[in-house]
Design an enzyme around this catalytic site. Sequence first.
Site, PDB file in Angstrom:
ATOM      1  N   GLU A   1       0.878  -1.176   0.000  1.00 52.24           N
ATOM      2  CA  GLU A   1       0.000   0.000   0.000  1.00 52.24           C
ATOM      3  C   GLU A   1       0.910   1.219   0.000  1.00 52.24           C
ATOM      4  OE1 GLU A   1      -3.103  -0.159  -0.271  1.00 52.24           O
ATOM      5  OE2 GLU A   1      -3.693  -2.123   0.494  1.00 52.24           O
TER       6      GLU A   1
ATOM      7  N   CYS B   1      -2.709   8.764   2.535  1.00 52.00           N
ATOM      8  CA  CYS B   1      -2.326   8.304   1.192  1.00 52.00           C
ATOM      9  C   CYS B   1      -3.440   8.532   0.176  1.00 52.00           C
ATOM     10  CB  CYS B   1      -1.871   6.855   1.226  1.00 52.00           C
ATOM     11  SG  CYS B   1      -3.074   5.778   1.980  1.00 52.00           S
TER      12      CYS B   1
END
Length: 475
Positions: A249, A283
């Site tokens: 990720e 993010c």
Amino acid sequence: MYTDLQLFIDGEWIKGGGRKSEDVINPATEKPLAQLPHAGKADLDHALDAARRGFATWRAMSAYDRCAIMRKAANLMRERHDHISKVLVQEQGKSYAEARAETLVSADIIDWYAEEGRRSYGRIVPGRARGTRQLVVQEPVGIVAAFTPWNFPVLTPARKLGGALGAGCAIIMKASEETPGACIEMVRCFVDAGLPKGVINLVFGVPAEVSEHLLAKDAVRKISFTGSIPVGKHLAVLAAKGMKRTTMELGGHSPVVVFGDADPEKAADTIAAFKYRNAGQVCISPTRFYVQEDVYRKFLDRFTEYAKAIKVGDGLEKGITMGPLANSRRLDAMDSFVADAKQRGGKIVTGGSRRGNQGYFYEPTVITDLPDDARIMTEEPFGPLAPIVTFKTFDEVVERANSLPFGLAAYAFTSSNATAAAIGDAIESGMVGVNSIAISTPETPFGGVKESGHGSEGGIEGLSAYLNTKFISQG
Ligand code: NAD
């Protein structure tokens, strides 16, 4: 009010013993909160041995019994959410309200995986010959090494712990050295819920040394990493040497497309609140705003109004809506993005500088009139900067939105069903929010494409990431 920082290996809390240590800093005051011990190689080997034993015990338990322990841990997190959230605010900086929401949703994530682990079904495939049985079964991958960053000190570890434990795996987790306390408090909930020893081992240290040591071991069968793209690529190479499974990720640079048929003020209210969450250190934070010319002015004015009204301060104080940046590296990065933007002719509509001279506070910032090759339009800002520019046509904005090597999240606002469907299909990213920012829930897959990584956390995909598929053919 903070917490005692320790390693957790083989069911024991450990510190001292001549181990190296480092200060954990409160980003709102720049003052040390406590000393964090580092795991040496002997500690890591101890954790590996413990995880081998923990895996054998955990895997042998029924999914039903594993679920009961995980759900008890989730309930303890809910009971202790106030303390966990205050620890989180002190080490990371976000507002108490955000920390509380993070802690509570992390408990929901643990619940989701606990339940989903009871449903990791196989299947029976009809055989070609009479009397044969063809079974497809799911088995836990084994020992997981997980590495988590400083922006979500509870949520990111919860995703990895939840997936691994729900699938029947043991885990060695290196959480962030900058924000260790809240993760320690979460692990305490599992211990107090009766988790067998060795199933979770929590370590801290020099990140590169810990990952190199663990990834070189055959016993580690899966890596889950959340963090920056360069580190993700480095760990993927180490994992490939041992043919270990990976979930990556990584970073993104999320475009927001506001079409001329959207309500620009409603869109601005929704997306501005999301932009400045955790001071932009997320993010999936919206990071490039493309607004169709006819609604640009209205959108910009409302967005700027929102940014100006944000109350910046210590996240533990009442009424604060944005805390400091998590570390001084982010302050330097903001200054450098803003300097580049100004040099490229960008206009600072609001913000654009550090606030005060103690604590890593930065002003909520809006920048316009930027070329597409300004650094902030091409590199992930990871901070409270919002570059807002115009576009003319659908095809043009899709090309610009897809022009970067990242593909984590994207957002679009429109009142047309046809445009909603078209933009959802056209954007190259793992998640797209159309008239919605709800792209991260326990029940749905979360993950990127292109350089933003691979694999999903959350949803049934998040559990599958910790399961191997085995085929048994019985004659
Ligand atoms: P960094 O690249 O030094 O570290 C990122 C994370 O990876 C940290 O948690 C760090 O402890 C860990 N790490 C670093 N080297 C490692 C190694 N060899 N093995 C294992 N773990 C390692 O960057 P940073 O200054 O902490 O953050 C800068 C950038 O990272 C941000 O601008 C952002 O793009 C990205 N980031 C992304 C996320 C995310 O949620 N995807 C989270 C934090 C940071």
